[in-house]
Design an enzyme around this catalytic site. Sequence first.
Site, PDB file in Angstrom:
ATOM      1  N   ASP A 111       0.868  -1.161   0.000  1.00 47.71           N
ATOM      2  CA  ASP A 111       0.000   0.000   0.000  1.00 47.71           C
ATOM      3  C   ASP A 111       0.918   1.229   0.000  1.00 47.71           C
ATOM      4  O   ASP A 111       2.141   1.127   0.146  1.00 47.71           O
ATOM      5  CB  ASP A 111      -0.948  -0.030   1.216  1.00 47.71           C
TER       6      ASP A 111
HETATM    7  C1  GLC Z   1      -4.281   4.359  -0.119  1.00 48.82           C
HETATM    8  C2  GLC Z   1      -5.172   3.196   0.209  1.00 48.82           C
HETATM    9  C3  GLC Z   1      -5.224   2.152  -0.858  1.00 48.82           C
HETATM   10  C4  GLC Z   1      -5.086   2.817  -2.212  1.00 48.82           C
HETATM   11  C5  GLC Z   1      -3.681   3.376  -2.299  1.00 48.82           C
HETATM   12  C6  GLC Z   1      -3.438   4.115  -3.622  1.00 48.82           C
HETATM   13  O1  GLC Z   1      -3.591   4.791   1.008  1.00 48.82           O
HETATM   14  O2  GLC Z   1      -4.967   2.539   1.451  1.00 48.82           O
HETATM   15  O3  GLC Z   1      -6.464   1.442  -0.706  1.00 48.82           O
HETATM   16  O4  GLC Z   1      -5.312   1.883  -3.243  1.00 48.82           O
HETATM   17  O5  GLC Z   1      -3.388   4.246  -1.214  1.00 48.82           O
HETATM   18  O6  GLC Z   1      -4.227   5.270  -3.668  1.00 48.82           O
END
Ligand code: GLC
Length: 738
Positions: free
Chosen positions: A275
Amino acid sequence: MKSIFKTIMFGAAAILAASCSYGTSETDKKVEELLSRMTLREKIGQMNQLSGGAELAEQASKGEVGSILNCVDPVAINQVQKAAVEQSRLGIPIIVSRDVIHGFRTMFPIPLGQAATFDPAVVEKGARVSAVEASAAGVRWTFSPMLDIARDPRWGRVAEGSGEDPYLDSQMGVAMVRGYQGSNLSDPTSIAACIKHFVGYGAAEGGRDYNSTMISERSLRNTYLPAFKEAADAGAATLMTSFNEIDGVPSTGNKWLLKDLLRDEWGWKGMVVTDWSSASEMIAHGFSRDTEHATEQAVNAGVDMDMMSYGFINHLEQLVKDGKVSESEIDRAVRNILKLKFDLGLFDNPYVDENASAAVDYAPEHLAAARQCAVESAILLQNKGHVLPLDKAKTILVTGPLADAPYEQMGTWSFDGQSEHTVTPLAALREEYNVIWEPGLEYSRDKDKSSFGKVRSAAAKADAVVVFVGEEAILSGEAHSLSNLNLQGAQSELIAEAAKAGKPTVVVVIAGRPLTIEQDLDECDALLYCFHPGTMGGPAIADIIKGKVSPSGKLPMTMLRDAGQAPFYYNHNNTGRPNDGTEVLLEDIPVGAGQTSLGCRSYYLDSGYGPLFPFGYGLSYTSFEYGVPVLEQSSLDKNGTIKVSVELSNTGKATATEVAQLYIQDCVGSVVRPVKELKRFERVELAPGESKTVRFELPVSELEFWNIDMEYVVESGDFRLWIAGDSASGTPVSFSVI
Ligand code: GLC
């Protein structure tokens, strides 16, 4: 000449080697051949994902970027892609990604609302529409579906998932994977799915986002992992690690999770991305000394691509030289990344048609699909005196901050939805009624009651009142947890004010989570609950209010009386002292009561035991009656199939669709088992007076669970089975497994 010959021979040797050690498919051979020509630096470049657009062209031209996110301008995407394909040494294309969570331009209801449809087909359609619109802009990878089981509505991200039940979660997750990826990833309208957040993110203590979780392996396997396993088996191309730690181990550095379970036990061969900066956040967790250490841990645990911690691109080369990360780990990661790029057809078609979006964005069939999904996602929770549908009213008062809020109505994660395309309830109701419009409040947190007098006088002139309340989009979603789930601002007072006129009063809640609305129910006749319904939420709600269609949505999450009851979910264990209705509540406690006089049961003195509405609950414009389920066999062996039917009748005056739900209970297990588990559901439309025999088949093997010995087995014993319209109703029948 010699170097070309050497390259050809070396490449051929690599292909031969590959065909011995890795997959033998054509793609695997291409991957091996390309990998054999890559330098360590180029390999590491593929593992680096950055957020941005044309400004990343320079790094792409050096082969330092494997993927970009958050750019949806096809011109900029082609610029970065051109730098990667035509200027970097090996011309490896980048993957363009985006959070296409419940639509790209045409916004569907938020995933929690889609789950309320209990209709995988309509959810798959929504994902397909999302893929067509996103891929037209150049996006070929979405970070969806979110499969996090959520049992605590204080957590803002319940909006993005499918609620509290593993079976419903699995059905919705698989539907989205199929919709996004289509029949072939290389189809230019296909986008790679990403099952997330792996795993247990929704169990954050206190419902506070990013918080610690304490989940046993058995609970992981029986509750939090099943939907991931189903979606992985359905071919999900990628997976994202979660921010949280489980019992002290952050998922991004959890080798048991990412290698032993995901790769060795499940045999999943997709690509793992972190993430956003979750690798470097292991420093804050206190699991990593610094970004270099976090990088070593993440790659050795099985992560393939680094989203925005810059750790892989800055430290991996040195880690390999120091022997802390083997190049075989790098090769493993790059294989997964290259395979995805070949599967997506990016080597053959790296560029996007810069004019493609105009033909697909907000296409009539897309809007129609979004409207159907929004209709099916609406949940009727109360309808005193059958005031709904308002099919006789001529003049209605429309009031409330969510009646004409085109941006808010789209909900969280609506980056690319354009609110000018949103059709609001006010606009749609104006097509059906003579509407008096008095907002009453400007936004959901508004406490200014100065225009309540106008609402009151307008209500006096109307045949009925419709109050739109709920949450602005920003009040749910990532990092937006709430400790109090009552309607914000003066919304509850607005409902009470509008109701004073004594006209039929309908409340429509448009929110990102189940709120605590018990006090509002008492003030209104009917209450329709819509989890941010998206672009076409207005016409969908108007269709329901006018009676063109009956609501059919069912709660994908338990609705609480009070946030203090969280976490609360239907598929709970029974405890040794389950509530039995003998509990004495706060107001009834005699002064000077003796210590044990109130009933030693699991409940709250103030809010009692039960929820406001149970999982699976939802009314319609008619009434349905279930017969007692009829089992073909009351004793089955472990290879058998439970065949059960029930007579379902429409005993009311309107055609409507019921979601018949099949629950089981494993009465005694080697470990305690949930009091109920959803195992099947089916949407059944019936005309007034019509009956239908609804049949379900459930292989006994689907009663498997992880038992006291951590074996995945069906245990012999007694079971109970219900078929009903929600998780708290129905007459159980018994069967046994021998
Ligand atoms: C965010 C979220 C994730 C998302 C990623 C990209 O912090 O936790 O679900 O896909 O970053 O935006």
